[in-house]
Motif scaffolding. Structure first.
Motif, PDB file in Angstrom:
ATOM      1  N   ASN A 191       0.794  -1.231   0.000  1.00  0.00           N
ATOM      2  CA  ASN A 191       0.000   0.000   0.000  1.00  0.00           C
ATOM      3  C   ASN A 191       0.827   1.282   0.000  1.00  0.00           C
ATOM      4  O   ASN A 191       0.274   2.376  -0.106  1.00  0.00           O
ATOM      5  N   THR A 192       2.144   1.169   0.127  1.00  0.00           N
ATOM      6  CA  THR A 192       2.996   2.359   0.172  1.00  0.00           C
ATOM      7  C   THR A 192       4.207   2.146  -0.731  1.00  0.00           C
ATOM      8  O   THR A 192       4.344   1.112  -1.379  1.00  0.00           O
ATOM      9  N   GLU A 193       5.079   3.137  -0.748  1.00  0.00           N
ATOM     10  CA  GLU A 193       6.310   3.054  -1.530  1.00  0.00           C
ATOM     11  C   GLU A 193       7.447   2.427  -0.725  1.00  0.00           C
ATOM     12  O   GLU A 193       8.576   2.342  -1.197  1.00  0.00           O
ATOM     13  N   GLN A 194       7.146   1.990   0.487  1.00  0.00           N
ATOM     14  CA  GLN A 194       8.192   1.466   1.361  1.00  0.00           C
ATOM     15  C   GLN A 194       8.780   0.156   0.829  1.00  0.00           C
ATOM     16  O   GLN A 194       8.065  -0.692   0.313  1.00  0.00           O
ATOM     17  N   GLN A 195      10.100   0.035   0.976  1.00  0.00           N
ATOM     18  CA  GLN A 195      10.816  -1.189   0.636  1.00  0.00           C
ATOM     19  C   GLN A 195      11.569  -1.671   1.870  1.00  0.00           C
ATOM     20  O   GLN A 195      12.071  -0.871   2.654  1.00  0.00           O
ATOM     21  N   TYR A 196      11.650  -2.993   2.008  1.00  0.00           N
ATOM     22  CA  TYR A 196      12.305  -3.594   3.161  1.00  0.00           C
ATOM     23  C   TYR A 196      13.497  -4.416   2.691  1.00  0.00           C
ATOM     24  O   TYR A 196      13.350  -5.327   1.875  1.00  0.00           O
ATOM     25  N   VAL A 197      14.662  -4.049   3.182  1.00  0.00           N
ATOM     26  CA  VAL A 197      15.919  -4.682   2.768  1.00  0.00           C
ATOM     27  C   VAL A 197      16.391  -5.572   3.907  1.00  0.00           C
ATOM     28  O   VAL A 197      16.773  -5.077   4.980  1.00  0.00           O
ATOM     29  N   ASN A 198      16.375  -6.880   3.682  1.00  0.00           N
ATOM     30  CA  ASN A 198      16.726  -7.835   4.732  1.00  0.00           C
ATOM     31  C   ASN A 198      17.861  -8.768   4.319  1.00  0.00           C
ATOM     32  O   ASN A 198      17.968  -9.128   3.139  1.00  0.00           O
ATOM     33  N   TYR A 199      18.653  -9.148   5.291  1.00  0.00           N
ATOM     34  CA  TYR A 199      19.742 -10.110   5.093  1.00  0.00           C
ATOM     35  C   TYR A 199      19.196 -11.493   5.413  1.00  0.00           C
ATOM     36  O   TYR A 199      18.842 -11.774   6.550  1.00  0.00           O
ATOM     37  N   GLU A 200      19.099 -12.354   4.385  1.00  0.00           N
ATOM     38  CA  GLU A 200      18.463 -13.660   4.570  1.00  0.00           C
ATOM     39  C   GLU A 200      19.289 -14.788   3.935  1.00  0.00           C
ATOM     40  O   GLU A 200      18.893 -15.376   2.922  1.00  0.00           O
ATOM     41  N   PRO A 201      20.442 -15.106   4.518  1.00  0.00           N
ATOM     42  CA  PRO A 201      21.233 -16.218   3.976  1.00  0.00           C
ATOM     43  C   PRO A 201      20.565 -17.553   4.270  1.00  0.00           C
ATOM     44  O   PRO A 201      19.879 -17.696   5.291  1.00  0.00           O
ATOM     45  N   ARG A 202      20.752 -18.529   3.383  1.00  0.00           N
ATOM     46  CA  ARG A 202      20.260 -19.879   3.638  1.00  0.00           C
ATOM     47  C   ARG A 202      21.179 -20.544   4.668  1.00  0.00           C
ATOM     48  O   ARG A 202      22.402 -20.466   4.546  1.00  0.00           O
ATOM     49  N   ASP A 203      20.583 -21.231   5.644  1.00  0.00           N
ATOM     50  CA  ASP A 203      21.352 -21.772   6.767  1.00  0.00           C
ATOM     51  C   ASP A 203      22.553 -22.596   6.341  1.00  0.00           C
ATOM     52  O   ASP A 203      23.687 -22.287   6.673  1.00  0.00           O
ATOM     53  N   GLN A 204      22.322 -23.680   5.604  1.00  0.00           N
ATOM     54  CA  GLN A 204      23.426 -24.562   5.241  1.00  0.00           C
ATOM     55  C   GLN A 204      24.180 -24.044   4.025  1.00  0.00           C
ATOM     56  O   GLN A 204      25.414 -23.995   4.013  1.00  0.00           O
ATOM     57  N   MET A 205      23.473 -23.645   3.001  1.00  0.00           N
ATOM     58  CA  MET A 205      24.096 -23.232   1.756  1.00  0.00           C
ATOM     59  C   MET A 205      25.017 -22.034   1.944  1.00  0.00           C
ATOM     60  O   MET A 205      26.111 -21.971   1.372  1.00  0.00           O
ATOM     61  N   CYS A 206      24.587 -21.060   2.723  1.00  0.00           N
ATOM     62  CA  CYS A 206      25.349 -19.824   2.884  1.00  0.00           C
ATOM     63  C   CYS A 206      26.298 -19.841   4.076  1.00  0.00           C
ATOM     64  O   CYS A 206      27.018 -18.859   4.296  1.00  0.00           O
ATOM     65  N   ASN A 207      26.326 -20.937   4.827  1.00  0.00           N
ATOM     66  CA  ASN A 207      27.204 -20.994   5.992  1.00  0.00           C
ATOM     67  C   ASN A 207      28.675 -20.738   5.634  1.00  0.00           C
ATOM     68  O   ASN A 207      29.361 -20.006   6.345  1.00  0.00           O
ATOM     69  N   PRO A 208      29.188 -21.311   4.517  1.00  0.00           N
ATOM     70  CA  PRO A 208      30.585 -21.007   4.150  1.00  0.00           C
ATOM     71  C   PRO A 208      30.818 -19.523   3.896  1.00  0.00           C
ATOM     72  O   PRO A 208      31.868 -18.980   4.253  1.00  0.00           O
ATOM     73  N   GLY A 209      29.839 -18.847   3.301  1.00  0.00           N
ATOM     74  CA  GLY A 209      29.962 -17.420   3.053  1.00  0.00           C
ATOM     75  C   GLY A 209      29.941 -16.617   4.346  1.00  0.00           C
ATOM     76  O   GLY A 209      30.655 -15.607   4.473  1.00  0.00           O
ATOM     77  N   CYS A 210      29.134 -17.057   5.304  1.00  0.00           N
ATOM     78  CA  CYS A 210      29.085 -16.381   6.605  1.00  0.00           C
ATOM     79  C   CYS A 210      30.421 -16.535   7.332  1.00  0.00           C
ATOM     80  O   CYS A 210      30.964 -15.565   7.877  1.00  0.00           O
TER      81      CYS A 210
END
Length: 198
Positions: A134-153
């Motif tokens: 309903n608005t122009e608002q955007q939400y920017v979230n950090y959402e790594p995949r638990d196992q897949m992104c663990n090496p990147g974390c």
């Protein structure tokens, strides 16, 4: 929460650390998902314009899926998305000699054949953007995949690189250099200095 104009950025974007480790995740974000890569309306034109440049790089199944289902599809939850093949991999993906899944558009971008790199949703990952209905608002979230992104974390923690720094190019591409400069100033003022006082 950080607020810049109508953009709401989760604290994790500046507090957490991340550097993609392709040798370990093998480009899993091109495979693991609830649908294909989300596309903006403008990006639909880029897919159409670039298809002939990437067609020869695709898997046989990828080409067949695109021929059957079209260059992009509409998903009720995510809107316009890229097609996917039976393994879940994006139809525009290719697998290199190391078994790493890569984007055919990005490969042709680096080869100087295309000016468009890849969908911004892919470029920003593991940041995800959602919009208010309903608005122009955007939400920017950090959402790594638990196992897949663990090496990147772990890699990010080892190298001490915040998420927003790793994704600088993508964030500037999405929101512009002025936005990124403000985000950096806020991060420096409220988070880096806070950590230094501990």
């Amino acid at each position: 929460m950080i607020v810049i104009d109508d953009i709401y950025i989760s604290d994790e974007v500046v507090e957490e650390q991340f550097v993609c480790d392709l040798n370990k995740c093998k480009g899993g974000c091109c495979v693991d998902g609830d649908a294909g890569a989300p596309l903006t309306n403008d990006e639909l034109k880029e897919v159409i314009a670039g298809f002939e440049k990437v067609k020869h790089l695709l898997t046989e199944e990828g080409r067949k899926v695109i021929e059957r289902d079209g260059l992009y599809q509409y998903d009720q939850e995510f809107g316009w998305v890229t097609p996917t093949i039976s393994t879940g991999m994006c139809a525009y993906g290719l697998v290199d000699e190391k078994g790493i899944v890569k984007c055919s558009f990005e490969q042709q971008y680096y080869a100087g054949e295309l000016k468009w790199k890849k969908p911004i949703s892919c470029h920003l990952y593991p940041i995800k953007i959602s919009k208010s209905k309903n608005t122009e608002q955007q939400y920017v979230n950090y959402e790594p995949r638990d196992q897949m992104c663990n090496p990147g974390c772990l890699n990010g923690q080892k190298l001490k690189v915040p998420v927003y720094v790793f994704l600088k190019e993508a964030i500037i591409r999405k929101y512009g250099e002025d936005f990124y400069e403000v985000l950096t100033q806020i991060a420096d003022q409220y988070y880096v200095s806070k950590d230094a006082k501990k």
